[in-house]
Design an enzyme around this catalytic site. Structure first.
Site, PDB file in Angstrom:
ATOM      1  N   GLY A 154       0.767  -1.196   0.113  1.00 16.80           N
ATOM      2  CA  GLY A 154      -0.125   0.005   0.018  1.00 16.80           C
ATOM      3  C   GLY A 154       0.771   1.329  -0.141  1.00 16.80           C
ATOM      4  N   ASP A 163     -13.070   6.899   8.120  1.00 17.43           N
ATOM      5  CA  ASP A 163     -12.517   6.273   6.885  1.00 17.43           C
ATOM      6  C   ASP A 163     -12.974   4.875   6.531  1.00 17.43           C
ATOM      7  OD1 ASP A 163     -11.497   6.934   4.175  1.00 17.43           O
ATOM      8  OD2 ASP A 163      -9.512   6.662   4.947  1.00 17.43           O
ATOM      9  N   SER A 206       0.234   9.470   0.931  1.00 16.93           N
ATOM     10  CA  SER A 206       0.969  10.627   0.763  1.00 16.93           C
ATOM     11  C   SER A 206       2.370  10.659   1.671  1.00 16.93           C
ATOM     12  CB  SER A 206       0.068  11.737   0.974  1.00 16.93           C
ATOM     13  OG  SER A 206      -0.367  11.701   2.152  1.00 16.93           O
ATOM     14  N   PHE A 207       2.285  10.070   2.974  1.00 13.79           N
ATOM     15  CA  PHE A 207       3.153  10.069   3.980  1.00 13.79           C
ATOM     16  C   PHE A 207       4.245   8.994   4.025  1.00 13.79           C
ATOM     17  CE2 PHE A 207       0.236  13.007   6.574  1.00 13.79           C
ATOM     18  CZ  PHE A 207       0.664  14.089   5.853  1.00 13.79           C
ATOM     19  N   LYS A 221       3.832   0.121   8.328  1.00 11.11           N
ATOM     20  CA  LYS A 221       3.613   1.298   7.645  1.00 11.11           C
ATOM     21  C   LYS A 221       5.056   2.225   8.069  1.00 11.11           C
ATOM     22  CE  LYS A 221      -0.666   3.656   8.148  1.00 11.11           C
ATOM     23  NZ  LYS A 221      -1.605   4.535   8.805  1.00 11.11           N
TER      24      LYS A 221
END
Length: 427
Positions: A174, A290, A177-178, A194
């Site tokens: 995945g 979300d 933007s960060f 992540k």
């Protein structure tokens, strides 16, 4: 005798028949809609390329359509706002060359310079000032402001030494933007990592969001919530480690399988609702904000168990009253699954997640996303105007009725996840 859609011509008459006029009107309306859709798409495109620091793509779009330099997103932010916040000098120079308004204000009255100052992008600050840029608004106020990043709790239990993470056979699962989400190995176990981009690991706002997610995830323990394992906070890049679920996400699963039979859809819905009922438990309510198929993960390829994940946008709220309504920014979440009150920047509560759940349930039953023929932003706009996707699948009246109650325009009329669980179990 005239056939369908045609009439006999009158000699010397230049008038059109009502049918022809009607057809012409419909064609013009269709053309107008297509034109509008293309416009929305190109607006999204230039904002996206500005965000991605792609000066070549931005220039190409502006050469084709110069007016895109004044494009605005739903928060009234221009491509120059986006580039200024990230410090993308080449993109900003290109936009300014094509006549970007250096003092355009977003819905918080921030100019591009205010954004650059908030993000401490010093070269960008100099550039914008040289073009007459002025500071308005509160620096960085498009983020929900916290004066300092929250302190991290005692780390001894969960701080992971990055040397323990094996990326030798890793693959990206995945991107955002960060940073990116990578499958890696930790102490012999597959995990999802992540990883924040090194270039952003000193950004105050990014650190704030990262710490917020760590603080949130470490408190969660539920069979239908993705399990937090640890984090790297003392070295760069910053990393957050969770369990790795082999089945992929619900978005990909539905793309491959299409519509699910009602019993599978109910089982999936039960797993999602159980996870969400846990998050919405008072007095500490977590609003996901979300909820969408990409953030619902399948434990394995048999698809016999689902978990809710990705809490990057979630908010932990200490509830004083069970009917509290929260003052939060309205841009949060993904358009296609977004509740109307969020799109309209109104006050909202935990029932925004119930609305998103309804959209997912619809997608599981129909086999395609809600308003699949429209751009995501356009779809959210239709929803905010009161429109809802149309059910084509028959023989599921109870599920259809539940879905329609969950996406009620009035958030107080939507059932809680505990009520949803009871209804699903009965069905």
């Amino acid at each position: 005798m005239s056939g369908e859609g045609g009439t006999s011509e009158s000699s010397g008459s230049g008038t059109s028949s009502p049918a022809a006029t009607s057809k012409g009107g419909a064609a013009a309306e269709k053309k107008q809609k297509q034109k509008q859709k293309a416009r929305v798409s190109r607006t999204s495109l230039i904002l996206w390329h500005a965000h991605q620091n792609d000066a070549v793509a931005v220039r190409k779009l502006l050469e084709e359509e110069r007016s895109l330099v004044h494009a605005r997103d739903y928060d009234n932010r221009t491509p120059l706002h986006v580039a200024s916040l990230h410090g993308w000098i080449d993109v900003s120079k290109c936009l300014l060359e094509f006549g970007a308004d250096v003092n355009a204000q977003d819905r918080w009255k921030n100019t591009p310079l205010a954004d650059a100052e908030g993000a401490k992008k010093h070269i960008m600050i100099e550039l914008l000032r040289s073009y007459g840029g002025l500071s308005y608004g509160q620096n960085g106020s498009h983020f929900e402001p916290k004066p300092v990043p929250p302190p991290l709790p005692k780390k001894c239990d969960w701080e992971i030494d990055p040397l323990e993470l094996d990326f030798s056979n890793s693959n990206i699962i995945g991107k955002g933007s960060f940073g990116e989400i990578v499958q890696a190995c930790w102490r012999g176990t597959p995990v999802a990592v992540k990883r924040i981009l090194p270039s952003l690991s000193d950004d105050r706002l990014v650190i704030q969001d990262f710490r917020h997610e760590v603080n949130l995830l470490m408190k969660l323990r539920h069979p239908n919530i993705v399990q937090f394992l640890g984090a790297v906070t003392e070295k760069k890049p910053l990393m957050l480690i969770t369990e790795y679920l082999r089945g992929g996400d619900l978005h990909q699963y539905l793309k491959e399988k299409g519509s699910l039979n009602p019993s599978t859809a109910i089982n999936f819905a039960l797993d999602i609702a159980r996870g969400m009922a846990y998050l919405h438990n008072e007095p500490n309510v977590i609003i996901h904000r979300d909820l969408k198929p990409r953030n619902v993960l399948l434990v394995n390829s048999n698809a016999d168990h689902l978990k809710v994940g990705d809490f990057g946008l979630s908010k932990l709220i200490r509830v004083q009253n069970s009917h509290d309504v929260y003052r939060m920014t309205g841009e949060t979440g993904s358009y296609r699954y977004m509740a109307p009150e969020v799109f309209k920047h109104r006050k909202y509560d935990k029932k925004v997640d119930v609305f998103s759940f309804a959209m997912i349930l619809y997608e599981m039953l129909e086999g395609e996303p809600p308003f699949a023929n429209y751009e995501a932003y356009e779809a959210a706009k239709y929803v905010a105007e009161g429109q809802r996707p149309v059910f084509r699948v028959k023989n599921i009246p109870e599920l259809k009725e539940l879905t329609e109650q969950c996406w009620d325009h009035n958030m107080s009329q939507r059932p809680s996840f505990l009520e949803i669980l009871k209804r699903l179990e009965k069905i």
